[in-house]
Design a protein around this motif. Structure first.
Motif, PDB file in Angstrom:
ATOM      1  N   SER A   1     -18.044  -0.453   0.511  1.00 38.20           N
ATOM      2  CA  SER A   1     -18.048  -1.479  -0.539  1.00 38.20           C
ATOM      3  C   SER A   1     -18.263  -0.824  -1.905  1.00 38.20           C
ATOM      4  CB  SER A   1     -19.192  -2.455  -0.272  1.00 38.20           C
ATOM      5  OG  SER A   1     -20.418  -1.732  -0.340  1.00 38.20           O
ATOM      6  N   ASP A   2     -18.234  -1.643  -2.951  1.00 41.65           N
ATOM      7  CA  ASP A   2     -18.526  -1.130  -4.302  1.00 41.65           C
ATOM      8  C   ASP A   2     -19.830  -0.351  -4.303  1.00 41.65           C
ATOM      9  OD1 ASP A   2     -16.435  -2.672  -5.723  1.00 41.65           O
ATOM     10  OD2 ASP A   2     -17.660  -4.384  -5.138  1.00 41.65           O
TER      11      ASP A   2
ATOM     12  N   GLY B   1     -26.905   1.184   6.078  1.00 39.44           N
ATOM     13  CA  GLY B   1     -27.735   0.245   5.313  1.00 39.44           C
ATOM     14  C   GLY B   1     -27.989   0.843   3.944  1.00 39.44           C
TER      15      GLY B   1
ATOM     16  N   VAL C   1     -21.497  -7.137  -6.985  1.00 42.79           N
ATOM     17  CA  VAL C   1     -22.581  -6.308  -6.446  1.00 42.79           C
ATOM     18  C   VAL C   1     -23.863  -7.126  -6.585  1.00 42.79           C
ATOM     19  CG1 VAL C   1     -23.915  -4.204  -6.686  1.00 42.79           C
ATOM     20  CG2 VAL C   1     -21.477  -4.156  -7.081  1.00 42.79           C
TER      21      VAL C   1
HETATM   22  C1  LIG Z   1     -29.002   3.233  -1.610  1.00 39.05           C
HETATM   23  C2  LIG Z   1     -29.196   1.736  -1.631  1.00 39.05           C
HETATM   24  N1  LIG Z   1     -29.623   1.137  -2.764  1.00 39.05           N
HETATM   25  C3  LIG Z   1     -29.805  -0.202  -2.801  1.00 39.05           C
HETATM   26  C4  LIG Z   1     -29.547  -0.955  -1.695  1.00 39.05           C
HETATM   27  C5  LIG Z   1     -29.782  -2.449  -1.725  1.00 39.05           C
HETATM   28  N2  LIG Z   1     -28.498  -3.157  -1.666  1.00 39.05           N
HETATM   29  C6  LIG Z   1     -28.106  -3.785  -0.537  1.00 39.05           C
HETATM   30  S1  LIG Z   1     -26.585  -4.513  -0.690  1.00 39.05           S
HETATM   31  C7  LIG Z   1     -26.491  -4.003  -2.311  1.00 39.05           C
HETATM   32  C8  LIG Z   1     -25.302  -4.340  -3.171  1.00 39.05           C
HETATM   33  C9  LIG Z   1     -24.136  -4.085  -2.529  1.00 39.05           C
HETATM   34  O1  LIG Z   1     -23.022  -4.463  -3.316  1.00 39.05           O
HETATM   35  P1  LIG Z   1     -21.693  -4.358  -2.565  1.00 39.05           P
HETATM   36  O2  LIG Z   1     -21.795  -3.116  -1.758  1.00 39.05           O
HETATM   37  O3  LIG Z   1     -20.545  -4.501  -3.458  1.00 39.05           O
HETATM   38  O4  LIG Z   1     -21.825  -5.581  -1.583  1.00 39.05           O
HETATM   39  P2  LIG Z   1     -21.753  -7.152  -1.924  1.00 39.05           P
HETATM   40  O5  LIG Z   1     -22.812  -7.578  -2.833  1.00 39.05           O
HETATM   41  O6  LIG Z   1     -20.464  -7.303  -2.569  1.00 39.05           O
HETATM   42  O7  LIG Z   1     -21.860  -7.758  -0.565  1.00 39.05           O
HETATM   43  C10 LIG Z   1     -27.608  -3.275  -2.678  1.00 39.05           C
HETATM   44  C11 LIG Z   1     -27.787  -2.687  -4.030  1.00 39.05           C
HETATM   45  C12 LIG Z   1     -29.105  -0.296  -0.537  1.00 39.05           C
HETATM   46  N3  LIG Z   1     -28.801  -0.965   0.577  1.00 39.05           N
HETATM   47  N4  LIG Z   1     -28.924   1.039  -0.529  1.00 39.05           N
END
Ligand SMILES: Cc1ncc(C[n+]2csc(CCOP(=O)(O)OP(=O)(O)O)c2C)c(N)n1
Length: 328
Positions: A165-166, A128, A199
């Motif tokens: 993921s990104d 997560g 993202v």
């Molecule tokens: C360390 C951390 N910071 C912030 C988050 C909150 N967060 C959940 S999903 C996400 C963005 C994820 O982007 P990506 O991994 O590319 O997934 P997508 O939006 O493409 O599904 C963030 C910043 C988290 N889960 N963990």
């Protein structure tokens, strides 16, 4: 233990049934998010072909024996895509039932909002916080390597396969762990990087360069494999066959281009990152998947038959290992 790249007898090229299986993963993922009224379905829609391919052809596991010591470890580092993982575990024969899928994101369920080790069979690592699953996977691969050195490759030789993921690869902790993985020459570590340039609410490319990520991993000492279209089976198989060959002692990063929210009205946009689709959007999605005649949370008969064959292969792999090396 088979040393071939894939585990399953059927190595035919892309078939309509493969697409239906991936579409079933998509449908079950979307339905969980709708039942919960929240969650993330864009990631599952984009990654379904990859996840179906991994669980049906490449990973060695037996859902009826989730603690089999020589199972491949699959880690969903992008834990927000949990609905996809639960759907895959359900189809792959783990103790994740239809009722569990219906209870997605509810208190004390076996299908929490982000995967939690110990709560759900088949969940190897709690994920997560982005980057953490990746970093833990390096630890798992180190453990595998140490055990292999101690017991021999005939007894222990499993892969650690990560879906990142990104957001995962932006995190500093991922780079720190990646450097260790290269130094330790963790050839059994394969990271699938789902690269779709979104993202949360912006283009990933506005804050990072996926080519820069790939170049950095290569510079650290990783082998890099490219899959130009992660929503195309033939393209996926060429890349995954290469990745699972484990040629030269380096860990492998597979960059896989997919489309977030693939086959949904919000495809390719950050609008599919999180939140439940509307009733109209759901209708459109299941029509597009050609599964409108299948009731919510149901699995079409032909898809179930395919998964039964996959499950039996897994049971047989585990039994072969136990016959040779004694029960765990
Ligand atoms: C360390 C951390 N910071 C912030 C988050 C909150 N967060 C959940 S999903 C996400 C963005 C994820 O982007 P990506 O991994 O590319 O997934 P997508 O939006 O493409 O599904 C963030 C910043 C988290 N889960 N963990």
């Amino acid at each position: 233990m088979s040393s071939s790249t894939t585990t399953r007898p059927d190595s035919s090229p892309s078939t309509a049934l493969d697409d239906r299986c991936a579409h079933t993963l998509r449908k079950l993922s979307v339905e969980q998010v709708i039942a919960a009224g929240s969650g993330h379905y864009g990631f599952p829609l984009g990654a379904a072909d990859l996840v179906d391919e991994l669980f049906s052809r490449y990973l060695r596991y037996d859902g009826t024996a989730p603690q089999w010591p020589n199972r491949d470890r699959f880690v969903l580092s992008a834990g927000h895509g949990s609905a996809m993982l639960y759907a895959a575990l359900h189809l792959a024969g783990y103790d994740v039932t239809t009722d569990d899928l219906c209870a997605f994101r509810t208190l004390h369920s076996r299908t929490p909002g982000h995967p939690e080790r110990g709560e759900t069979d088949g969940v190897e690592v709690t994920t997560g916080p982005l980057g953490q699953g990746f970093a833990n996977s390096v630890g798992l691969a180190i453990a595998e390597s140490a055990l292999r050195a101690q017991l021999g490759a005939e007894v222990i030789s499993h892969r650690t396969v990560v879906l990142a993921s990104d957001g995962d690869l932006m995190e500093g902790i991922a780079y720190e762990a990646a450097a260790i993985a290269a130094e330790q020459r963790l050839a059994q570590l394969i990271v699938c990087y789902d690269d779709y340039d979104i993202v949360i609410d912006s283009r990933a490319s506005s804050v990072m360069s996926s080519q820069g990520v790939v170049d950095a991993y290569a510079a650290l000492g990783w082998r890099v494999v490219e899959v130009a279209d992660g929503n195309d089976r033939a393209s996926l198989r060429v890349g995954l066959d290469d990745a699972f060959e484990q040629g030269d002692g380096r860990p492998t990063l597979v960059r896989i281009s997919t489309v977030i929210g693939h086959l949904s009205p919000r495809a390719g946009t950050s609008a599919s990152h999180s939140g439940a689709p509307t009733a109209e959007e759901y209708e459109e999605i299941v029509r597009g998947l050609d599964l409108a005649d299948v009731a919510p949370f149901e699995v079409p008969a032909d898809v179930a038959v395919r998964w039964q064959a996959v499950r039996e292969c897994g049971i047989s792999l585990r039994r072969q290992w136990e016959d040779s090396h004694g029960e765990a």
